[in-house]
Design an enzyme around this catalytic site. Structure first.
Site, PDB file in Angstrom:
ATOM      1  CG  PHE A 114      -1.921   1.147   1.194  1.00 52.18           C
ATOM      2  CD1 PHE A 114      -3.249   0.906   0.852  1.00 52.18           C
ATOM      3  CD2 PHE A 114      -1.551   2.456   1.479  1.00 52.18           C
ATOM      4  CE1 PHE A 114      -4.178   1.945   0.789  1.00 52.18           C
ATOM      5  CE2 PHE A 114      -2.467   3.513   1.413  1.00 52.18           C
ATOM      6  CZ  PHE A 114      -3.792   3.246   1.079  1.00 52.18           C
ATOM      7  CG  ASP A 138       5.494   3.887   1.787  1.00 51.83           C
ATOM      8  OD1 ASP A 138       5.514   4.558   2.841  1.00 51.83           O
ATOM      9  OD2 ASP A 138       4.481   3.749   1.080  1.00 51.83           O
ATOM     10  CE  LYS A 170      -0.486   5.664   7.752  1.00 51.07           C
ATOM     11  NZ  LYS A 170      -1.902   5.640   7.988  1.00 51.07           N
ATOM     12  CB  THR A 229       0.313  25.585  -3.029  1.00 53.31           C
ATOM     13  OG1 THR A 229      -0.268  25.557  -4.316  1.00 53.31           O
ATOM     14  CG2 THR A 229       0.109  26.948  -2.388  1.00 53.31           C
TER      15      THR A 229
HETATM   16  O1  PSZ Z   1      -7.562   3.325   3.469  1.00 52.77           O
HETATM   17  C1  PSZ Z   1      -6.622   4.147   3.373  1.00 52.77           C
HETATM   18  O2  PSZ Z   1      -6.544   5.037   2.521  1.00 52.77           O
HETATM   19  C2  PSZ Z   1      -5.492   4.020   4.310  1.00 52.77           C
HETATM   20  S1  PSZ Z   1      -5.673   3.288   5.743  1.00 52.77           S
HETATM   21  C3  PSZ Z   1      -4.053   3.470   6.123  1.00 52.77           C
HETATM   22  C4  PSZ Z   1      -3.373   4.073   5.162  1.00 52.77           C
HETATM   23  C5  PSZ Z   1      -4.209   4.401   4.115  1.00 52.77           C
HETATM   24  N1  PSZ Z   1      -2.043   4.236   5.196  1.00 52.77           N
HETATM   25  C6  PSZ Z   1      -1.419   5.186   4.412  1.00 52.77           C
HETATM   26  C7  PSZ Z   1      -0.128   4.884   3.743  1.00 52.77           C
HETATM   27  C8  PSZ Z   1       0.696   3.809   4.133  1.00 52.77           C
HETATM   28  O3  PSZ Z   1       0.361   3.010   5.147  1.00 52.77           O
HETATM   29  C9  PSZ Z   1       1.893   3.582   3.429  1.00 52.77           C
HETATM   30  C10 PSZ Z   1       2.807   2.472   3.812  1.00 52.77           C
HETATM   31  N2  PSZ Z   1       2.221   4.375   2.390  1.00 52.77           N
HETATM   32  C11 PSZ Z   1       1.447   5.404   2.004  1.00 52.77           C
HETATM   33  C12 PSZ Z   1       0.261   5.685   2.658  1.00 52.77           C
HETATM   34  C13 PSZ Z   1      -0.563   6.832   2.192  1.00 52.77           C
HETATM   35  O4  PSZ Z   1      -0.587   7.837   3.147  1.00 52.77           O
HETATM   36  P1  PSZ Z   1      -1.792   8.875   3.183  1.00 52.77           P
HETATM   37  O5  PSZ Z   1      -3.007   8.139   3.634  1.00 52.77           O
HETATM   38  O6  PSZ Z   1      -1.322   9.918   4.141  1.00 52.77           O
HETATM   39  O7  PSZ Z   1      -1.937   9.416   1.811  1.00 52.77           O
END
Ligand code: PSZ
Length: 500
Positions: free
Chosen positions: A217, A326, A357, A381
């Site tokens: 992810f 990541d 996070k 921006t």
């Molecule tokens: O369902 C969702 O969109 C979720 S629930 C948990 C996440 C996303 N985690 C975000 C995440 C991550 O765990 C890793 C390893 N890489 C990138 C992301 C994306 O981060 P955000 O959500 O801040 O864009």
């Protein structure tokens, strides 16, 4: 004046909330060891089912404005303290999910409240700058004090961004720009490059790819989504890139009991990675970068060994691909080291490390050779938010002052041991306990039972999250101590004992 008022309100609210909960919370075993944390509550306290009536009413109201299908319940962040999240119905839950792994040192930490009330900091919160063109004078110092003080080995450059997806998106662009610059021999782009890129065609928009892993992810924006392979619902209906997807090792747990089998499985995946890199080069879409999580989080808390990651890093080097780790979910201390990749024991873990996070701001560290040569190539921006760096600098002070990584290692050990004991006691229900620090997970016999257990546990005062098809994941903040582990284990044990 305003700040005096704020400090008075703060003092007042702390006074009220310093009061500890009524002793002997009904669900907490008397055996649970309790230490007095300065300002925290002494256990969960439940008044209604969750979501309670007030949450349901607010969900209905918000439903008239937006999609609310994912909302669990509404929160009272003013009353939440440390490891305890309070909802609008007055239910106080031990929070082992922390806003999807994003609260570094618990709710309303006094050190962070203090940053907010310092008059010197007001302007950082009130005037959000376009950092790429008009940064405030304190910005270099604040970056040095915050992000650079935890820079991964070999990386002294960092670019802040808003969220995790946006960080990965820009990290991918950085890798593509680096790759094309190398190919061109760092000369100026041709006229053909310039005209073709305006209509999304090669050579200006080159046929390059990023190799990612099944179960990974990396976000939900278009580029990062192309490397996300955890759940179909994230990807459905959205056009994507034809980029190579390698298998992530599916290991057997406990890791130390299946060394031979797991080594074989990792070798299989590494071989597949090399095959894919060769295949995509032959297809005319060379792999510019490899992206991977140190522990696949959303995809089900899948681990791999340090040897696997070191070999993968070498494969990237051998094929001239950038290596992007990541750490959006693993970064910030939950594994017992500040970065999960530190467990690999290598001085040169990556070319890019992205974060968000628990780091409060998104962004990515990168090797100097990946610095784009021209301005406005990696740009937007806000490019982050300096107020988040103020908070992060203080979070890092607290982590150091309170030796929180050692604490995480200690409570993580207790948590994993407890999970192993529960899985031995309920073999039909639980399996595959695994984890590093407090970044732990356990599998439930199927997805429906997992979901039911999470809801029952929530009604008994512990807030948990799921991941993968049938796992429960543990994502407490760094102030989750051993006595919190025991509060959870006692409650969870009672629930499992009654489970039919
Ligand atoms: O369902 C969702 O969109 C979720 S629930 C948990 C996440 C996303 N985690 C975000 C995440 C991550 O765990 C890793 C390893 N890489 C990138 C992301 C994306 O981060 P955000 O959500 O801040 O864009």
């Amino acid at each position: 004046m305003a700040s005096t008022l704020l400090s008075r309100q703060l003092a007042l609210s702390l006074q009220v909330n310093l009061r500890l909960a009524a002793p002997g919370c009904r669900y907490v075993s008397k055996a649970a060891h309790k230490t007095q944390v300065d300002f925290e509550y002494d256990g969960p306290s439940m008044k209604t089912q969750v979501p309670g009536p007030h949450s349901l009413e607010l969900t209905k109201r918000l439903g008239e404005i937006q999609n609310v299908a994912a909302i669990n319940f509404f929160c009272n962040y003013e009353e939440s303290r440390g490891n305890y999240l309070v909802d609008v119905d007055g239910n106080r839950m031990l929070d082992i999910y922390t806003q999807i792994s994003s609260i570094p040192i618990g709710y309303n930490h006094p050190a962070l409240q203090k940053i907010m009330t310092d008059p010197q900091n007001v302007s950082a919160f009130v005037n959000r700058p376009a950092l790429g063109i008009l940064p405030p004078k304190s910005f270099p110092d604040k970056l040095t004090e915050s992000l650079l003080s935890v820079a991964p080995s070999g990386m002294a450059r960092v670019q802040t961004m808003a969220c995790g997806s946006c960080s990965n998106e820009n990290a991918f662009k950085t890798m593509f720009i680096w790759y094309r610059n190398k190919e061109r021999g760092h000369s100026t782009p041709s006229d053909d490059d310039i005209t073709s890129c305006m209509i999304n065609k090669s050579p200006g928009c080159p046929d390059l790819s990023i190799l990612s892993f099944m179960g990974g992810f990396h976000g939900r924006t278009m580029g990062s989504l192309a490397t996300t392979h955890s759940k179909a619902i994230h990807k459905l209906d959205v056009p994507s890139f034809d980029w190579p997807i390698a298998p992530f090792p599916m290991l057997q747990y406990p890791l130390e009991e299946f060394v031979r089998e797991n080594t074989q499985e990792e070798a299989r995946c590494l071989e597949e990675v090399e095959d894919l890199i060769v295949k995509w080069r032959q297809k005319g879409m060379p792999v510019a970068g490899i992206v991977i999580e140190p522990i696949q989080a959303e995809g089900g808390d899948n681990h791999a060994s340090p040897a696997f990651f070191k070999s993968l890093r070498n494969i990237a080097r051998k094929h001239s691909c950038a290596f992007h780790v990541d750490e959006v979910q693993t970064g910030g201390g939950a594994t017992g080291k500040f970065w999960a990749h530190e467990h690999w024991g290598t001085d040169d873990p990556a070319d890019i490390v992205s974060f968000s996070k628990k780091l409060l701001t998104g962004g990515f560290f990168y090797k100097p050779e990946l610095q784009a040569e021209k301005p406005y190539r990696i740009f937007n921006t806000w490019m982050g938010d300096p107020s988040k760096n103020l908070l992060l600098a203080e979070v890092l002070n607290v982590i150091r002052r309170e030796n929180l990584l050692a604490e995480v290692t200690r409570s993580g050990k207790a948590l994993l041991q407890g999970l192993h004991e529960l899985q031995a006691k309920y073999p039909g229900l639980l399996s595959r306990a695994r984890g590093q620090g407090t970044f732990c997970a356990i599998d439930v016999c199927n997805g429906d039972t997992r979901d039911k257990l999470i809801l029952t546990t929530r009604n008994m005062g512990v807030y948990l999250g799921g991941c993968g098809d049938q796992s429960i994941r543990f994502r407490p903040s760094l102030v989750f101590k051993e006595h919190h582990v025991h509060i959870f284990l006692n409650i969870f044990n009672d629930i499992l004992a009654q489970h039919k």
